[in-house]
Design a protein around this motif. Structure first.
Motif, PDB file in Angstrom:
ATOM      1  N   ILE A  38      35.426 -12.173  41.001  1.00  0.00           N
ATOM      2  CA  ILE A  38      35.816 -10.846  40.508  1.00  0.00           C
ATOM      3  C   ILE A  38      35.274  -9.767  41.439  1.00  0.00           C
ATOM      4  O   ILE A  38      35.958  -8.777  41.724  1.00  0.00           O
ATOM      5  CB  ILE A  38      35.339 -10.624  39.055  1.00  0.00           C
ATOM      6  CG1 ILE A  38      35.914 -11.680  38.121  1.00  0.00           C
ATOM      7  CG2 ILE A  38      35.694  -9.213  38.576  1.00  0.00           C
ATOM      8  CD1 ILE A  38      37.411 -11.739  38.058  1.00  0.00           C
ATOM      9  N   TYR A  42      37.635  -7.134  43.315  1.00  0.00           N
ATOM     10  CA  TYR A  42      37.499  -5.683  43.144  1.00  0.00           C
ATOM     11  C   TYR A  42      37.272  -4.988  44.483  1.00  0.00           C
ATOM     12  O   TYR A  42      37.823  -3.910  44.724  1.00  0.00           O
ATOM     13  CB  TYR A  42      36.390  -5.349  42.146  1.00  0.00           C
ATOM     14  CG  TYR A  42      36.552  -3.960  41.612  1.00  0.00           C
ATOM     15  CD1 TYR A  42      37.547  -3.674  40.682  1.00  0.00           C
ATOM     16  CD2 TYR A  42      35.771  -2.917  42.077  1.00  0.00           C
ATOM     17  CE1 TYR A  42      37.741  -2.379  40.226  1.00  0.00           C
ATOM     18  CE2 TYR A  42      35.962  -1.631  41.625  1.00  0.00           C
ATOM     19  CZ  TYR A  42      36.950  -1.370  40.699  1.00  0.00           C
ATOM     20  OH  TYR A  42      37.154  -0.090  40.253  1.00  0.00           O
ATOM     21  N   THR A  62      30.841  -2.855  38.342  1.00  0.00           N
ATOM     22  CA  THR A  62      32.216  -2.840  37.857  1.00  0.00           C
ATOM     23  C   THR A  62      32.670  -4.242  37.481  1.00  0.00           C
ATOM     24  O   THR A  62      33.297  -4.436  36.437  1.00  0.00           O
ATOM     25  CB  THR A  62      33.159  -2.234  38.913  1.00  0.00           C
ATOM     26  OG1 THR A  62      32.723  -0.897  39.188  1.00  0.00           O
ATOM     27  CG2 THR A  62      34.596  -2.221  38.432  1.00  0.00           C
ATOM     28  N   ASN A  65      31.030  -5.253  34.227  1.00  0.00           N
ATOM     29  CA  ASN A  65      31.643  -4.521  33.106  1.00  0.00           C
ATOM     30  C   ASN A  65      33.029  -5.056  32.780  1.00  0.00           C
ATOM     31  O   ASN A  65      33.385  -5.177  31.601  1.00  0.00           O
ATOM     32  CB  ASN A  65      31.707  -3.023  33.414  1.00  0.00           C
ATOM     33  CG  ASN A  65      30.344  -2.374  33.388  1.00  0.00           C
ATOM     34  OD1 ASN A  65      29.407  -2.873  32.781  1.00  0.00           O
ATOM     35  ND2 ASN A  65      30.222  -1.253  34.075  1.00  0.00           N
ATOM     36  N   LYS A  66      33.805  -5.361  33.793  1.00  0.00           N
ATOM     37  CA  LYS A  66      35.158  -5.893  33.555  1.00  0.00           C
ATOM     38  C   LYS A  66      35.088  -7.243  32.847  1.00  0.00           C
ATOM     39  O   LYS A  66      35.848  -7.496  31.922  1.00  0.00           O
ATOM     40  CB  LYS A  66      35.930  -5.997  34.860  1.00  0.00           C
ATOM     41  CG  LYS A  66      36.235  -4.653  35.474  1.00  0.00           C
ATOM     42  CD  LYS A  66      37.690  -4.510  35.768  1.00  0.00           C
ATOM     43  CE  LYS A  66      37.982  -3.157  36.343  1.00  0.00           C
ATOM     44  NZ  LYS A  66      38.526  -2.238  35.387  1.00  0.00           N
ATOM     45  N   SER A  69      34.021  -6.815  29.233  1.00  0.00           N
ATOM     46  CA  SER A  69      35.051  -6.202  28.387  1.00  0.00           C
ATOM     47  C   SER A  69      36.026  -7.242  27.843  1.00  0.00           C
ATOM     48  O   SER A  69      36.826  -6.931  26.964  1.00  0.00           O
ATOM     49  CB  SER A  69      35.818  -5.140  29.163  1.00  0.00           C
ATOM     50  OG  SER A  69      36.700  -5.759  30.096  1.00  0.00           O
ATOM     51  N   VAL A  72      39.596  -9.450  31.568  1.00  0.00           N
ATOM     52  CA  VAL A  72      39.987  -9.984  32.870  1.00  0.00           C
ATOM     53  C   VAL A  72      40.407 -11.444  32.706  1.00  0.00           C
ATOM     54  O   VAL A  72      39.656 -12.267  32.188  1.00  0.00           O
ATOM     55  CB  VAL A  72      38.840  -9.888  33.901  1.00  0.00           C
ATOM     56  CG1 VAL A  72      39.255 -10.501  35.226  1.00  0.00           C
ATOM     57  CG2 VAL A  72      38.422  -8.444  34.094  1.00  0.00           C
ATOM     58  N   ASN A  87      43.626  -7.494  34.863  1.00  0.00           N
ATOM     59  CA  ASN A  87      42.836  -6.901  33.789  1.00  0.00           C
ATOM     60  C   ASN A  87      43.794  -6.370  32.727  1.00  0.00           C
ATOM     61  O   ASN A  87      44.777  -5.704  33.040  1.00  0.00           O
ATOM     62  CB  ASN A  87      41.973  -5.752  34.321  1.00  0.00           C
ATOM     63  CG  ASN A  87      41.024  -5.232  33.269  1.00  0.00           C
ATOM     64  OD1 ASN A  87      40.132  -5.937  32.824  1.00  0.00           O
ATOM     65  ND2 ASN A  87      41.217  -3.999  32.867  1.00  0.00           N
ATOM     66  N   SER A  89      44.173  -4.088  29.313  1.00  0.00           N
ATOM     67  CA  SER A  89      43.551  -3.030  28.512  1.00  0.00           C
ATOM     68  C   SER A  89      44.404  -2.759  27.287  1.00  0.00           C
ATOM     69  O   SER A  89      45.621  -2.662  27.390  1.00  0.00           O
ATOM     70  CB  SER A  89      43.448  -1.734  29.316  1.00  0.00           C
ATOM     71  OG  SER A  89      42.680  -1.928  30.470  1.00  0.00           O
ATOM     72  N   LEU A 100      44.469  -3.913  37.938  1.00  0.00           N
ATOM     73  CA  LEU A 100      43.699  -4.821  38.789  1.00  0.00           C
ATOM     74  C   LEU A 100      44.451  -6.146  38.984  1.00  0.00           C
ATOM     75  O   LEU A 100      43.898  -7.224  38.905  1.00  0.00           O
ATOM     76  CB  LEU A 100      42.298  -5.068  38.223  1.00  0.00           C
ATOM     77  CG  LEU A 100      41.288  -5.759  39.135  1.00  0.00           C
ATOM     78  CD1 LEU A 100      40.982  -4.893  40.341  1.00  0.00           C
ATOM     79  CD2 LEU A 100      40.008  -6.072  38.394  1.00  0.00           C
TER      80      LEU A 100
END
Length: 165
Positions: A38, A42, A62, A65-66, A69, A72, A87, A89, A100
């Motif tokens: 990841i 990124y 980042t 965090n991804k 969350s 991903v 990713n 959302s 992403l």
């Protein structure tokens, strides 16, 4: 004097029905075991798509965090290699947004991104009315892939910045 500069020109695309469903491979939620992949994604995505150069700390934070969350997803090809990620959302009332979207440089032009996006959209549309994403106007390959899957252009989006000269 002051001027406006277009930093990113993107289209917003929307999908309500997946057209391309003959997929191979699998998608799995990313975990901390996938942190290095990841981070690499990124870093490359930031450079290629956003023309941003982030510090190692920003990339690490980042990526963590991804993953935390739980949005991903990784695409595994038929040889069980991780080739791509996306990713997801849930920021829309009745839909999801993808961002992403990235395939490792060494794995491109093999249909992995198309398979991944088709698989994730098939899953998402079981609990939502639509899926949206931003697509770079300067990337005709990704535009064609999204159209093949069933996305349609919804509107245009421009990121403009005020500059002084």
């Amino acid at each position: 004097y002051l001027a406006m500069e277009v930093v990113h020109s993107m289209d917003i695309m929307k999908l309500t029905n997946v057209l391309f469903t003959k997929t191979t491979g699998t998608i799995k939620l990313a975990t901390m075991e996938n942190l290095e992949f990841i981070k690499k994604v990124y870093l490359q995505f930031s450079k290629e798509a956003l023309n941003e150069h982030l510090s190692d700390e920003e990339i690490n934070n980042t990526a963590i965090n991804k993953i935390n969350s739980q949005g991903v997803y990784l695409y595994y090809n038929q040889e069980d290699e991780i080739t791509s990620c996306v990713n997801v959302s849930k920021v829309l009332p009745n839909g999801y947004t993808l961002n992403l979207v990235y395939t490792d440089l060494s794995m491109r032009n093999k249909g992995y991104a198309k398979n991944m996006i088709s698989l994730i959209c098939q899953e998402l549309l079981k609990s939502a009315d639509y899926v949206t994403l931003f697509v770079d106007k300067q990337n005709p390959i990704s535009n064609r892939v999204y159209l093949d899957i069933g996305f349609n252009y919804l509107t245009e989006n421009y990121d403009c910045r005020l500059i002084t000269k």
